[in-house]
Design a protein around this motif. Structure first.
Motif, PDB file in Angstrom:
ATOM      1  N   GLU A 100     -48.346  13.457  37.326  1.00  0.00           N
ATOM      2  CA  GLU A 100     -49.651  13.775  36.739  1.00  0.00           C
ATOM      3  C   GLU A 100     -49.501  15.063  35.942  1.00  0.00           C
ATOM      4  OE1 GLU A 100     -52.727  12.036  37.251  1.00  0.00           O
ATOM      5  OE2 GLU A 100     -51.322  10.535  37.965  1.00  0.00           O
ATOM      6  N   LEU A 101     -50.122  15.109  34.762  1.00  0.00           N
ATOM      7  CA  LEU A 101     -50.056  16.296  33.921  1.00  0.00           C
ATOM      8  C   LEU A 101     -51.424  16.942  33.803  1.00  0.00           C
ATOM      9  CD1 LEU A 101     -47.745  14.965  31.080  1.00  0.00           C
ATOM     10  CD2 LEU A 101     -47.111  16.405  33.011  1.00  0.00           C
ATOM     11  N   LEU A 102     -51.453  18.256  33.953  1.00  0.00           N
ATOM     12  CA  LEU A 102     -52.681  19.035  33.838  1.00  0.00           C
ATOM     13  C   LEU A 102     -52.436  20.162  32.851  1.00  0.00           C
ATOM     14  CD1 LEU A 102     -53.363  19.546  37.649  1.00  0.00           C
ATOM     15  CD2 LEU A 102     -54.297  17.739  36.215  1.00  0.00           C
ATOM     16  N   LYS A 103     -53.504  20.760  32.361  1.00  0.00           N
ATOM     17  CA  LYS A 103     -53.409  21.923  31.476  1.00  0.00           C
ATOM     18  C   LYS A 103     -54.142  23.078  32.144  1.00  0.00           C
ATOM     19  CE  LYS A 103     -52.266  23.377  27.287  1.00  0.00           C
ATOM     20  NZ  LYS A 103     -50.928  23.360  26.777  1.00  0.00           N
TER      21      LYS A 103
ATOM     22  N   GLY B 280     -43.936  16.399  50.336  1.00  0.00           N
ATOM     23  CA  GLY B 280     -43.252  15.816  49.184  1.00  0.00           C
ATOM     24  C   GLY B 280     -43.874  16.102  47.831  1.00  0.00           C
ATOM     25  N   GLU B 281     -44.948  16.889  47.792  1.00  0.00           N
ATOM     26  CA  GLU B 281     -45.571  17.225  46.513  1.00  0.00           C
ATOM     27  C   GLU B 281     -44.709  18.269  45.783  1.00  0.00           C
ATOM     28  OE1 GLU B 281     -48.824  17.907  49.694  1.00  0.00           O
ATOM     29  OE2 GLU B 281     -46.682  18.192  49.495  1.00  0.00           O
ATOM     30  N   VAL B 282     -44.636  18.137  44.465  1.00  0.00           N
ATOM     31  CA  VAL B 282     -43.945  19.135  43.649  1.00  0.00           C
ATOM     32  C   VAL B 282     -44.831  19.447  42.451  1.00  0.00           C
ATOM     33  CG1 VAL B 282     -41.904  19.693  42.273  1.00  0.00           C
ATOM     34  CG2 VAL B 282     -41.669  18.272  44.330  1.00  0.00           C
ATOM     35  N   LEU B 283     -45.157  20.731  42.290  1.00  0.00           N
ATOM     36  CA  LEU B 283     -45.949  21.184  41.151  1.00  0.00           C
ATOM     37  C   LEU B 283     -45.071  22.143  40.355  1.00  0.00           C
ATOM     38  CD1 LEU B 283     -49.539  22.610  41.110  1.00  0.00           C
ATOM     39  CD2 LEU B 283     -47.652  23.937  40.193  1.00  0.00           C
ATOM     40  N   THR B 284     -44.969  21.924  39.055  1.00  0.00           N
ATOM     41  CA  THR B 284     -44.242  22.842  38.178  1.00  0.00           C
ATOM     42  C   THR B 284     -45.213  23.341  37.130  1.00  0.00           C
ATOM     43  OG1 THR B 284     -42.225  21.553  38.526  1.00  0.00           O
ATOM     44  CG2 THR B 284     -42.212  23.140  36.721  1.00  0.00           C
ATOM     45  N   TYR B 285     -45.243  24.649  36.932  1.00  0.00           N
ATOM     46  CA  TYR B 285     -46.165  25.297  35.989  1.00  0.00           C
ATOM     47  C   TYR B 285     -45.361  26.116  34.979  1.00  0.00           C
ATOM     48  CZ  TYR B 285     -49.602  28.785  34.396  1.00  0.00           C
ATOM     49  OH  TYR B 285     -50.400  29.613  33.647  1.00  0.00           O
ATOM     50  N   TRP B 286     -45.656  25.903  33.697  1.00  0.00           N
ATOM     51  CA  TRP B 286     -45.043  26.648  32.619  1.00  0.00           C
ATOM     52  C   TRP B 286     -46.110  27.534  31.981  1.00  0.00           C
ATOM     53  CZ3 TRP B 286     -44.091  21.513  33.584  1.00  0.00           C
ATOM     54  CH2 TRP B 286     -42.777  21.177  33.912  1.00  0.00           C
TER      55      TRP B 286
ATOM     56  N   VAL C 139     -47.440  17.576  38.186  1.00  0.00           N
ATOM     57  CA  VAL C 139     -47.535  17.311  39.625  1.00  0.00           C
ATOM     58  C   VAL C 139     -46.797  16.003  39.875  1.00  0.00           C
ATOM     59  CG1 VAL C 139     -49.063  16.947  41.568  1.00  0.00           C
ATOM     60  CG2 VAL C 139     -49.763  18.487  39.731  1.00  0.00           C
ATOM     61  N   GLN C 140     -45.791  16.055  40.749  1.00  0.00           N
ATOM     62  CA  GLN C 140     -44.951  14.887  41.002  1.00  0.00           C
ATOM     63  C   GLN C 140     -44.751  14.686  42.494  1.00  0.00           C
ATOM     64  OE1 GLN C 140     -41.566  16.440  38.769  1.00  0.00           O
ATOM     65  NE2 GLN C 140     -41.907  14.831  37.254  1.00  0.00           N
ATOM     66  N   GLY C 141     -44.106  13.583  42.814  1.00  0.00           N
ATOM     67  CA  GLY C 141     -43.714  13.312  44.191  1.00  0.00           C
ATOM     68  C   GLY C 141     -44.777  12.568  44.973  1.00  0.00           C
ATOM     69  N   LYS C 142     -44.558  12.552  46.281  1.00  0.00           N
ATOM     70  CA  LYS C 142     -45.495  11.887  47.174  1.00  0.00           C
ATOM     71  C   LYS C 142     -46.859  12.553  47.056  1.00  0.00           C
ATOM     72  CE  LYS C 142     -41.932  10.753  50.524  1.00  0.00           C
ATOM     73  NZ  LYS C 142     -41.435  11.002  51.880  1.00  0.00           N
ATOM     74  N   ARG C 143     -47.875  11.759  47.058  1.00  0.00           N
ATOM     75  CA  ARG C 143     -49.266  12.249  46.987  1.00  0.00           C
ATOM     76  C   ARG C 143     -49.592  12.964  45.671  1.00  0.00           C
ATOM     77  NH1 ARG C 143     -50.407  15.795  51.926  1.00  0.00           N
ATOM     78  NH2 ARG C 143     -52.556  15.398  51.345  1.00  0.00           N
ATOM     79  N   ALA C 144     -48.853  12.696  44.596  1.00  0.00           N
ATOM     80  CA  ALA C 144     -49.071  13.387  43.322  1.00  0.00           C
ATOM     81  C   ALA C 144     -50.486  13.178  42.790  1.00  0.00           C
ATOM     82  CB  ALA C 144     -48.047  12.926  42.286  1.00  0.00           C
ATOM     83  N   VAL C 145     -50.973  11.962  42.834  1.00  0.00           N
ATOM     84  CA  VAL C 145     -52.305  11.671  42.302  1.00  0.00           C
ATOM     85  C   VAL C 145     -53.366  12.409  43.128  1.00  0.00           C
ATOM     86  CG1 VAL C 145     -54.004   9.860  41.897  1.00  0.00           C
ATOM     87  CG2 VAL C 145     -51.611   9.460  41.315  1.00  0.00           C
TER      88      VAL C 145
ATOM     89  N   ASN D  27     -58.483  16.809  33.098  1.00  0.00           N
ATOM     90  CA  ASN D  27     -57.244  17.561  33.324  1.00  0.00           C
ATOM     91  C   ASN D  27     -57.108  18.803  32.454  1.00  0.00           C
ATOM     92  OD1 ASN D  27     -56.566  15.713  35.257  1.00  0.00           O
ATOM     93  ND2 ASN D  27     -55.350  14.468  33.891  1.00  0.00           N
ATOM     94  N   THR D  28     -58.222  19.315  31.903  1.00  0.00           N
ATOM     95  CA  THR D  28     -58.181  20.518  31.068  1.00  0.00           C
ATOM     96  C   THR D  28     -59.317  21.451  31.470  1.00  0.00           C
ATOM     97  OG1 THR D  28     -57.331  19.190  29.224  1.00  0.00           O
ATOM     98  CG2 THR D  28     -58.254  21.349  28.674  1.00  0.00           C
ATOM     99  N   LEU D  29     -59.059  22.741  31.451  1.00  0.00           N
ATOM    100  CA  LEU D  29     -60.076  23.735  31.769  1.00  0.00           C
ATOM    101  C   LEU D  29     -61.102  23.809  30.642  1.00  0.00           C
ATOM    102  CD1 LEU D  29     -60.946  26.098  33.651  1.00  0.00           C
ATOM    103  CD2 LEU D  29     -59.617  27.592  32.160  1.00  0.00           C
ATOM    104  N   LEU D  30     -62.377  23.648  30.990  1.00  0.00           N
ATOM    105  CA  LEU D  30     -63.424  23.754  29.982  1.00  0.00           C
ATOM    106  C   LEU D  30     -63.927  25.187  29.850  1.00  0.00           C
ATOM    107  CD1 LEU D  30     -65.582  20.567  30.560  1.00  0.00           C
ATOM    108  CD2 LEU D  30     -63.765  20.958  28.897  1.00  0.00           C
ATOM    109  N   PHE D  31     -64.104  25.867  30.970  1.00  0.00           N
ATOM    110  CA  PHE D  31     -64.623  27.227  30.953  1.00  0.00           C
ATOM    111  C   PHE D  31     -63.834  28.045  31.948  1.00  0.00           C
ATOM    112  CE2 PHE D  31     -68.164  24.348  30.146  1.00  0.00           C
ATOM    113  CZ  PHE D  31     -68.572  24.790  28.898  1.00  0.00           C
ATOM    114  N   ASP D  32     -63.618  29.305  31.645  1.00  0.00           N
ATOM    115  CA  ASP D  32     -62.892  30.195  32.568  1.00  0.00           C
ATOM    116  C   ASP D  32     -63.812  31.302  33.008  1.00  0.00           C
ATOM    117  OD1 ASP D  32     -61.012  31.412  34.109  1.00  0.00           O
ATOM    118  OD2 ASP D  32     -59.839  32.152  32.420  1.00  0.00           O
TER     119      ASP D  32
END
Length: 81
Positions: A3-6, A41-47, A55-61, A76-81
């Protein structure tokens, strides 16, 4: 499954959000990325340079959904901060 998020915000807020989702694991920080490896088993990588979050791996969704809700992301995108 992947899964990809911003997330254009700060790493500290992303870490806080992961904690609030209830997913447990360890963070690693490198020069151009940060990675969370969950105990189930979840893996999150942030750049930070691009704001991309993978977000990858088991339970990614489930993990991506939990994180999106905690961060206030819509489509999957921030609207307001």
């Amino acid at each position: 499954m992947s899964e990809l998020l911003k997330w254009p915000g700060k790493l500290s807020r992303l870490k806080e959000a992961v904690t609030f989702t209830g997913h447990v694991g360890e963070w690693e920080e490198h020069d151009n990325e940060a990675r969370f490896r969950g105990n189930q088993g979840e893996v999150l990588t942030y750049w930070p340079s691009t704001g991309a979050v993978s977000v990858q791996g088991k339970r990614a969704v489930e993990f991506a959904g939990d994180l999106s809700r905690e961060l206030g992301l819509v489509n999957n995108t921030l609207l307001f901060d």
